[in-house]
Design an enzyme around this catalytic site. Structure first.
Site, PDB file in Angstrom:
ATOM      1  N   SER A  46      44.940 -78.038 -29.909  1.00  0.00           N
ATOM      2  CA  SER A  46      44.410 -76.685 -29.692  1.00  0.00           C
ATOM      3  C   SER A  46      44.592 -76.271 -28.240  1.00  0.00           C
ATOM      4  O   SER A  46      44.859 -75.104 -27.951  1.00  0.00           O
ATOM      5  CB  SER A  46      42.934 -76.599 -30.106  1.00  0.00           C
ATOM      6  N   GLU A  47      44.455 -77.212 -27.302  1.00  0.00           N
ATOM      7  CA  GLU A  47      44.778 -76.958 -25.898  1.00  0.00           C
ATOM      8  C   GLU A  47      45.397 -78.191 -25.249  1.00  0.00           C
ATOM      9  O   GLU A  47      45.089 -79.314 -25.638  1.00  0.00           O
ATOM     10  CB  GLU A  47      43.533 -76.561 -25.078  1.00  0.00           C
ATOM     11  N   THR A  48      46.252 -77.924 -24.274  1.00  0.00           N
ATOM     12  CA  THR A  48      46.783 -78.959 -23.386  1.00  0.00           C
ATOM     13  C   THR A  48      46.489 -78.530 -21.955  1.00  0.00           C
ATOM     14  O   THR A  48      46.700 -77.370 -21.594  1.00  0.00           O
ATOM     15  CB  THR A  48      48.298 -79.147 -23.592  1.00  0.00           C
TER      16      THR A  48
END
Length: 302
Positions: A46-48
């Protein structure tokens, strides 16, 4: 060819394959925005988070951090911050300390606590803000898109946007069974996000059956490529301020603290500890604390 160190870290848990996975790129100094976006798409979390030192030494902060979903850059992310500083602590074998990170929402202190050769991370979030409650028509459209009815809503909880840097719509409901059975209309939520200028919808309930857990929640943000987020730090922090603002939660002194759970329906359950410093009955400072566990470390050539 550029060489970067990449971690995959599960945040808000000590059990691999639970909590919320985030990618972390530690030495991102030589990556451009397009390369960061491509790496985030490839890792498909979902996020990096991408950590890099400033071009010139600046005593105001230690590291600059940028956050990307698979489709876009976002200003901040709770679980990816937990993951990023956990990976940095593991990589550099840090002792207990406070690291200042520069993000799009400002310079934030992050506390790293070392215990038993492992780490727990506390992120101070941005300033708490609350938009006016939505009008009845917009509220109806939001709950319909989520698969809810007006009868499902907790009457103490107005449907409105809360933020500590990355806004979420707060939707309080009565039943955990209803929460777990939700099948939102992603297309309708994407359209609504354009209309209300908010991409995340955090549905929560006090129906936990556990005195140590105040809320269970689910978070949907299809407009930025997140069908369902497992455990959301940037939802739980604003929730803390929201509960104080509406005088829903009790507390003593000048500190409100609670634990929220999320991720049950997708088998990625995790826990977020939220601390709200309260001044004259108003939310002043919000922080979130979480455990983490490294799933893998690798080197990527870009």
């Amino acid at each position: 060819m550029k060489e970067v160190t990449v971690y995959q870290v599960d945040s808000f848990t000590k059990e691999k394959f639970k909590g919320n996975p985030a990618g972390v790129v530690l030495n991102a100094e030589h990556l451009n925005t397009e390369e960061m976006q491509l790496i985030a798409r490839e890792l498909n979390n979902s996020e990096t988070a991408f950590i890099f030192r400033p071009d010139l030494y600046d005593p105001a902060f230690d590291y600059h951090v940028r956050y990307f979903t698979p489709t876009t850059e976002v200003p901040s992310c709770g679980h990816a911050t937990i993951a990023a500083l956990y990976a940095k602590a593991k990589e550099d074998q840090l002792d207990t300390c406070v690291i200042k990170i520069k993000t799009q929402i400002g310079i934030l202190p992050v506390k790293i606590e070392k215990e038993d050769n492992d780490y727990r991370i506390t992120m101070t979030q941005g300033s708490f803000g609350l938009s006016p409650a939505f009008d009845p028509s917009t509220t109806q459209n939001i709950i319909r898109a989520l698969g809810l009815t007006m009868n499902d809503l907790d009457e103490r909880c107005p449907v409105q946007i809360a933020s500590t840097g990355h806004s979420k719509v707060m939707i309080g409901i009565k039943s955990r069974s209803v929460l777990n059975s939700l099948v939102p209309d992603s297309g309708a939520l994407v359209q609504l996000s354009k209309e209300i200028s908010c991409n995340g919808y955090f549905v929560f309930t006090f129906d936990t059956g556990d005195p140590d857990i105040l809320t269970y929640g689910r978070m949907f943000a299809p407009a930025i490529g997140i069908t369902e987020d497992p455990v959301t730090g940037n939802a739980h922090g604003p929730l803390g301020g929201y509960l104080i603002h509406h005088k829903i939660a009790g507390y003593s002194g000048e500190t409100f603290e609670f634990t929220g759970k999320q991720g049950e329906t997708i088998n990625r359950i995790g826990k977020v500890l939220v601390t709200v410093q309260v001044s004259n009955g108003t939310p002043d400072k919000v922080s979130i604390t979480g455990d983490a566990v490294s799933v893998f470390r690798t080197v990527m050539h870009v």
